[in-house]
Write a protein that holds these residues in place. Structure first.
Motif: not given
Length: 220
Positions: A47, A49, A70
């Motif tokens: 998400k 990168n 995350w």
């Protein structure tokens, strides 16, 4: 007016500090179920990168990660993909990952440990198998250079003029290493070096590595 400017500057500096403090890093170690560090394993947060790779000790670091929760993905050739959510709300968050080998990889046939074709699961000798997919992920011009990507195996260049060297396994010197190509041993240290340096990585189907006392199957 001067007081207003001073206050305005202080607010901007404070805001910048708060924004900077809202990022941290995730660090830890990637290994298999036996505790062996996995080299060049990739870890990423899709998400954001953001990604990194583990070093020769299996350690990794993901830096400049915003606070929050995350989903982290860990990949390594020959192992199942691992996904896990990690919450970071401080300067750093520590998380170790343990990857499991793919079942289809465990069913492959190995030869080096017993000098006959047996399933990797049934082999009494632990044999590490590195397929062409592993080397394609770490491209090098020759087989000699490709060996540096294998854990515990270190090719050492002894002469920059004649480009000769030897291969160390678990810290032992080159003469203690025996190399076979398609089951045929290569004799003489020089032929080993010149032969491996002249073999392109693209021609390799797989490499089997046998470490420790089990290698006495091939001699002293």
């Amino acid at each position: 007016m001067a007081k207003f400017k001073t206050l305005f500057t202080a607010v901007i500096m404070l805001t910048g500090f708060i924004t900077y403090a809202q990022t941290g890093k995730i660090l830890g170690k990637i290994s298999d179920i036996r505790g062996v560090p996995l080299v060049a394993a990739s870890i990423s947060i899709p998400k954001l990168n953001v990604g990194a790779s583990s070093n020769d000790k299996g350690d990794y670091v993901l830096e400049n990660i915003p606070y929050g929760t995350w989903e982290v993905e860990v990949n390594h050739i020959g192992f199942d993909k691992h996904k896990e959510s990690i919450t970071i709300n401080g300067e750093s968050a520590s998380k170790d990952f343990i990857l499991e080998e793919k079942l289809d990889e465990l069913e492959e046939v190995v030869i080096s440990g017993t000098m006959k074709e047996v399933s990797k699961l049934e082999s009494p000798v632990p044999v590490e198998v590195y397929t062409s997919k592993f080397f394609k992920a770490n491209p090098t011009p020759s087989l000699f250079d490709a060996l540096q990507n294998i854990n515990g195996v270190r090719p050492q260049l002894n002469c920059n003029v004649c480009n000769t060297g030897d291969i160390h396994i678990n810290g032992l010197e080159g003469p203690y290493t025996m190399i076979l190509i398609d089951g045929m041993p290569i004799v003489s240290g020089l032929s080993t070096v010149y032969g491996l340096s002249g073999i392109p990585q693209a021609l390799i189907d797989r490499i089997e590595v046998v470490k420790g006392p089990a290698s006495t199957l091939y001699g002293s």
